[in-house]
Design an enzyme around this catalytic site. Structure first.
Site, PDB file in Angstrom:
ATOM      1  N   TRP A 255      -3.558  -2.381  -1.168  1.00 26.69           N
ATOM      2  CA  TRP A 255      -3.403  -3.739  -1.676  1.00 26.69           C
ATOM      3  C   TRP A 255      -4.031  -4.651  -0.641  1.00 26.69           C
ATOM      4  O   TRP A 255      -3.581  -4.724   0.490  1.00 26.69           O
ATOM      5  CB  TRP A 255      -1.930  -4.062  -1.882  1.00 26.69           C
ATOM      6  CG  TRP A 255      -1.683  -5.381  -2.532  1.00 26.69           C
ATOM      7  CD1 TRP A 255      -2.087  -5.795  -3.765  1.00 26.69           C
ATOM      8  CD2 TRP A 255      -0.940  -6.480  -1.971  1.00 26.69           C
ATOM      9  NE1 TRP A 255      -1.646  -7.067  -4.009  1.00 26.69           N
ATOM     10  CE2 TRP A 255      -0.929  -7.513  -2.923  1.00 26.69           C
ATOM     11  CE3 TRP A 255      -0.264  -6.682  -0.765  1.00 26.69           C
ATOM     12  CZ2 TRP A 255      -0.304  -8.737  -2.726  1.00 26.69           C
ATOM     13  CZ3 TRP A 255       0.364  -7.901  -0.551  1.00 26.69           C
ATOM     14  CH2 TRP A 255       0.343  -8.901  -1.528  1.00 26.69           C
TER      15      TRP A 255
ATOM     16  N   ASN B  96      -0.845   0.994   6.093  1.00 23.38           N
ATOM     17  CA  ASN B  96      -0.123  -0.054   5.365  1.00 23.38           C
ATOM     18  C   ASN B  96       0.279  -1.127   6.358  1.00 23.38           C
ATOM     19  O   ASN B  96       0.716  -0.810   7.464  1.00 23.38           O
ATOM     20  CB  ASN B  96       1.172   0.485   4.734  1.00 23.38           C
ATOM     21  CG  ASN B  96       0.918   1.548   3.700  1.00 23.38           C
ATOM     22  OD1 ASN B  96      -0.205   1.787   3.303  1.00 23.38           O
ATOM     23  ND2 ASN B  96       1.988   2.195   3.267  1.00 23.38           N
ATOM     24  N   GLY B  97       0.176  -2.385   5.962  1.00 22.18           N
ATOM     25  CA  GLY B  97       0.649  -3.446   6.832  1.00 22.18           C
ATOM     26  C   GLY B  97      -0.470  -4.328   7.318  1.00 22.18           C
ATOM     27  O   GLY B  97      -1.512  -4.468   6.672  1.00 22.18           O
TER      28      GLY B  97
ATOM     29  N   CYS C 282       0.825  -1.196   0.000  1.00 20.27           N
ATOM     30  CA  CYS C 282       0.000   0.000   0.000  1.00 20.27           C
ATOM     31  C   CYS C 282       0.869   1.259   0.000  1.00 20.27           C
ATOM     32  O   CYS C 282       2.064   1.215   0.267  1.00 20.27           O
ATOM     33  CB  CYS C 282      -0.894   0.014   1.228  1.00 20.27           C
ATOM     34  SG  CYS C 282      -1.791  -1.509   1.525  1.00 20.27           S
TER      35      CYS C 282
ATOM     36  N   LYS D  15       8.454 -14.564 -14.452  1.00 19.48           N
ATOM     37  CA  LYS D  15       8.045 -13.390 -15.225  1.00 19.48           C
ATOM     38  C   LYS D  15       6.790 -13.681 -16.032  1.00 19.48           C
ATOM     39  O   LYS D  15       5.867 -12.866 -16.106  1.00 19.48           O
ATOM     40  CB  LYS D  15       9.170 -12.943 -16.165  1.00 19.48           C
ATOM     41  CG  LYS D  15      10.283 -12.198 -15.484  1.00 19.48           C
ATOM     42  CD  LYS D  15       9.818 -10.824 -15.026  1.00 19.48           C
ATOM     43  CE  LYS D  15      10.720 -10.287 -13.934  1.00 19.48           C
ATOM     44  NZ  LYS D  15      10.540 -10.921 -12.635  1.00 19.48           N
TER      45      LYS D  15
ATOM     46  N   GLU E 273      13.454 -17.767 -13.122  1.00 20.26           N
ATOM     47  CA  GLU E 273      13.095 -16.363 -13.271  1.00 20.26           C
ATOM     48  C   GLU E 273      12.233 -16.146 -14.511  1.00 20.26           C
ATOM     49  O   GLU E 273      11.263 -15.378 -14.485  1.00 20.26           O
ATOM     50  CB  GLU E 273      14.368 -15.516 -13.335  1.00 20.26           C
ATOM     51  CG  GLU E 273      14.174 -14.057 -13.738  1.00 20.26           C
ATOM     52  CD  GLU E 273      13.308 -13.248 -12.785  1.00 20.26           C
ATOM     53  OE1 GLU E 273      13.009 -12.094 -13.142  1.00 20.26           O
ATOM     54  OE2 GLU E 273      12.935 -13.751 -11.703  1.00 20.26           O
TER      55      GLU E 273
ATOM     56  N   HIS F 133      12.809 -36.837 -14.167  1.00 18.28           N
ATOM     57  CA  HIS F 133      12.394 -37.215 -12.822  1.00 18.28           C
ATOM     58  C   HIS F 133      10.980 -36.746 -12.501  1.00 18.28           C
ATOM     59  O   HIS F 133      10.638 -36.557 -11.336  1.00 18.28           O
ATOM     60  CB  HIS F 133      13.395 -36.677 -11.797  1.00 18.28           C
ATOM     61  CG  HIS F 133      14.748 -37.275 -11.929  1.00 18.28           C
ATOM     62  ND1 HIS F 133      15.044 -38.567 -11.554  1.00 18.28           N
ATOM     63  CD2 HIS F 133      15.901 -36.760 -12.434  1.00 18.28           C
ATOM     64  CE1 HIS F 133      16.312 -38.821 -11.801  1.00 18.28           C
ATOM     65  NE2 HIS F 133      16.858 -37.738 -12.336  1.00 18.28           N
TER      66      HIS F 133
ATOM     67  N   GLU G  38       3.797 -13.903 -13.720  1.00 18.89           N
ATOM     68  CA  GLU G  38       3.440 -12.630 -13.098  1.00 18.89           C
ATOM     69  C   GLU G  38       2.589 -11.755 -14.006  1.00 18.89           C
ATOM     70  O   GLU G  38       1.615 -11.141 -13.550  1.00 18.89           O
ATOM     71  CB  GLU G  38       4.709 -11.853 -12.721  1.00 18.89           C
ATOM     72  CG  GLU G  38       5.419 -12.348 -11.489  1.00 18.89           C
ATOM     73  CD  GLU G  38       6.657 -11.527 -11.180  1.00 18.89           C
ATOM     74  OE1 GLU G  38       6.842 -11.157 -10.019  1.00 18.89           O
ATOM     75  OE2 GLU G  38       7.449 -11.251 -12.101  1.00 18.89           O
TER      76      GLU G  38
ATOM     77  N   LYS H 229       4.423  -4.292  -5.500  1.00 15.80           N
ATOM     78  CA  LYS H 229       5.847  -4.109  -5.789  1.00 15.80           C
ATOM     79  C   LYS H 229       6.714  -4.576  -4.636  1.00 15.80           C
ATOM     80  O   LYS H 229       7.745  -5.202  -4.834  1.00 15.80           O
ATOM     81  CB  LYS H 229       6.126  -2.625  -6.087  1.00 15.80           C
ATOM     82  CG  LYS H 229       7.559  -2.346  -6.504  1.00 15.80           C
ATOM     83  CD  LYS H 229       7.917  -3.057  -7.799  1.00 15.80           C
ATOM     84  CE  LYS H 229       9.335  -2.786  -8.219  1.00 15.80           C
ATOM     85  NZ  LYS H 229       9.732  -3.657  -9.348  1.00 15.80           N
TER      86      LYS H 229
ATOM     87  N   ARG I 161       3.661   0.443  -6.788  1.00 12.99           N
ATOM     88  CA  ARG I 161       3.677  -0.546  -5.717  1.00 12.99           C
ATOM     89  C   ARG I 161       2.615  -1.624  -5.905  1.00 12.99           C
ATOM     90  O   ARG I 161       2.703  -2.686  -5.293  1.00 12.99           O
ATOM     91  CB  ARG I 161       3.422   0.153  -4.372  1.00 12.99           C
ATOM     92  CG  ARG I 161       4.577   1.034  -3.925  1.00 12.99           C
ATOM     93  CD  ARG I 161       4.178   1.917  -2.770  1.00 12.99           C
ATOM     94  NE  ARG I 161       5.367   2.510  -2.165  1.00 12.99           N
ATOM     95  CZ  ARG I 161       5.709   2.358  -0.894  1.00 12.99           C
ATOM     96  NH1 ARG I 161       4.958   1.656  -0.095  1.00 12.99           N
ATOM     97  NH2 ARG I 161       6.802   2.915  -0.428  1.00 12.99           N
TER      98      ARG I 161
END
Length: 607
Positions: free
Chosen positions: A74, A98-99, A2, A483, A479, A502, A486, A602, A27
């Site tokens: 958020w 926030n939090g 947030c 991406k 990675e 495997h 996301e 973010k 963010r």
């Protein structure tokens, strides 16, 4: 994560509050709102979704008032609805938060038993009611906040507004960042320096447990014991022009194309090309005595740490453990005296990583941090600060911060190897020379943008995509998969190429694209063997390699992406580019929100 902006001003503040929220868009958020005090009462506008929706509310019904607070949310507790959007109002108090308040349930039950009514599903509204109850009992705003803060368990940054005090905002932080900005006849609060960049360059970072009383003409800061304290006022260095997309359609694309310059800027701080040496900032401990390195990070930063593990063990011959930050403390790791604990974070505020840092510090570890924000909580608590110089990264999916992290970690690996006596002067010079080649190689990789865009349609219909790599290209496969997940919302997984047989090979058919990262070199033939296993089962292969690798193994692939031929040391930096661009172009074709993908933030400042 947030975002918070607060202004105690001399003129109407709504537009400046909104502009501050716009600067915090990077963010990630799912609702937004502003509240001001005018004529002895609150006036509030909120909206679900993007800031453009809030803008329409403000255009249709403008807000007056010279003091106000604003928020991008958020969602954690409660769905992303209008009713759960901040600011929350409870009688004489308005709040943005926030939090997370971990003990909100017993506090909420206590307040309900006391006859108070809740209008949202959030933990945040509990705090507004607690402070409102203290004010209604006759306490001053300062006394009310000071009484309530010790009752809160969790991580938070907060700003309070009081309808009977139109020249006052109170801010508080514990585990989440909050910054005070100093102006001329007006003062500010913000989640970070970037939020306040257009308002002031004079800022102070609140320490853990601090709370601040912000008025037009003065700011008073108190510590967690409610004792007055002074915090250094510094120049923020944040620029109001650094959130412009330029001629790019998205921030993510702009940041991908900034990588050659920001990696070059970062390397300038860590290498001395004329001397052929790697240089680190001054620090007060002997790297030669380090016998074990513990790397801790989350998400993309974790994959940077995985690459660093290969480098540290290969060059310095030092044992390395690596942990996901959210698991680190809970497995009760063995942290031997004399160890180096290395924490990697773009923001320097990631809650899990910060908690892990403090755990390692309590257990006698020397703390090193690789961060993009040198004034962040992690940076301030480190023994050795290793800043990247990526500049503000607005796109939620990390790109340039990642490659700058890799550049710093490569330099640290070389420095550690030299300190341990495991690099000759000539070998160190070779490493410096190869690092110096990275920006040009990144430029060469970016030159293939159009061909990557042209083949992205081959991936768009897929429901599942696999990425394969060996050695340091294995974390790059992870990675790449991250991406794609996301920003395109396609399910993707990264695997060490040798692990295909495997289990994951059972997934292969002609509907599953397989992205193979295989620069020519000592591991190339092994990876090609795994490609043949995929091809034999009808898998569609996209090969990312250099000209030599494509000439040898490109036949039969549905597409190839050619990269420059580079030394294995800098291959991870270079191969980051094609996986970033591929994810970007697939997401664009799918029409998703590239810069602010759904459900993501973010920086994650709650556990």
């Amino acid at each position: 994560m947030c975002g918070i902006v607060g202004i105690v001003g001399r003129t109407d503040v709504a537009q400046r509050l909104f502009d501050g929220l716009r600067r915090l868009e990077y963010r990630g958020y799912d609702s937004a709102g502003i509240v001001t005090v005018q004529g002895g009462d609150f006036d509030r506008r909120r909206a679900e979704g993007k800031l453009d929706n809030l803008k329409r509310e403000l255009d249709a019904d403008p807000l007056g008032g010279e003091v106000g607070i604003a928020h991008t949310r958020w969602a954690t507790h409660g769905a992303p609805t209008l009713g759960n959007a901040h600011p929350h109002i409870a009688g004489p108090v308005a709040l943005v938060h926030n939090g997370i308040i971990e003990n909100f349930k017993p506090l909420r039950d206590e307040l309900i038993a006391d006859g108070r009514t809740f209008l949202s599903e959030t933990d945040s509204e509990v705090v507004a009611h607690l402070v409102a109850r203290e004010v209604e009992r006759g306490n001053s705003p300062q006394a009310a906040v000071a009484t309530v803060l010790p009752r809160l368990h969790g991580a938070f940054a907060m700003a309070f507004l009081f309808k009977d005090h139109p020249d006052l905002v109170i801010g508080a932080r514990m585990g989440a960042p909050l910054t005070v900005g100093y102006g001329e006849g007006e003062n500010f609060l913000g989640s970070d320096a970037l939020a306040l960049a257009a308002l002031t360059q004079k800022i102070a970072y609140l320490d853990e447990g601090d709370w601040a009383v912000v008025r037009r003409e003065r700011v008073e800061i108190f510590d967690r014991s409610n004792q007055p304290v002074e915090r250094d006022i510094v120049a923020s260095g944040a620029s109001a022009d650094k959130v412009d997309k330029g001629n790019h359609a998205h921030f993510m694309r702009k940041e991908i194309f900034e990588q050659p310059i920001v990696v070059a800027q970062t390397l300038q701080s860590y290498v001395r090309p004329f001397e052929g040496k790697v240089a680190l900032p001054d620090f007060g401990f002997d790297l030669a005595k380090i016998e074990r390195v513990t790397i801790v990070a989350c998400g993309t930063s974790y994959y940077a740490g995985m690459v660093a593990k290969y480098w540290f063990e290969r060059f310095a011959r030092v044992a390395v453990d690596i942990d996901v930050a959210s698991e680190f403390r809970y497995r009760e790791p063995v942290l031997e005296a004399g160890g180096l604990a290395l924490f990697i974070s773009q923001s320097g505020e990631t809650a899990d990583t910060l908690a892990a840092l403090r755990h390692a510090k309590e257990h006698g570890q020397t703390i090193a941090v690789v961060v993009n924000v040198p004034t962040s909580s992690m940076a301030r608590e480190a023994d050795l600060l290793l800043p990247t110089h990526a500049g503000p990264e607005i796109g939620v999916a990390s790109t340039k911060a990642f490659t700058c992290q890799l550049a710093v970690l490569a330099a640290l690996a070389a420095n550690l190897a030299r300190a341990k006596g495991r690099l000759t002067a000539e070998e160190e010079r070779e490493i410096v020379d190869h690092l110096q080649e990275a920006p040009e190689a990144l430029n060469d990789a970016l030159a293939h943008d159009e061909e990557i865009a042209a083949m992205a349609h081959l991936i768009v219909p897929a429901r599942d995509v696999l990425y394969l790599g060996r050695g340091p290209d294995y974390p790059m496969a992870l990675e790449g998969a991250l991406k794609l997940k996301e920003i395109s919302y396609i399910h993707a997984e990264g695997y060490a190429a040798g692990e295909m047989k495997h289990g994951p090979i059972a997934l292969i058919d002609d509907n599953v694209p397989v992205i193979v990262l295989a620069p020519s070199g000592p591991l190339f033939e092994k990876t090609v063997s795994n490609m043949q296993e995929v091809r034999a089962r009808g898998g569609k292969i996209v090969l990312i390699s250099d000209a030599r690798g494509i000439a040898e193994a490109g036949e039969g692939c549905i597409a190839t992406i050619e990269m420059p031929e580079v030394h294995p040391l800098i291959a991870p930096l270079v191969y980051a580019v094609p996986v970033q661009l591929l994810a970007y172009h697939v997401a664009v074709l799918k029409g998703t929100d590239v810069d602010q993908p759904r459900n993501l933030a973010k920086s994650v400042t709650v556990e």
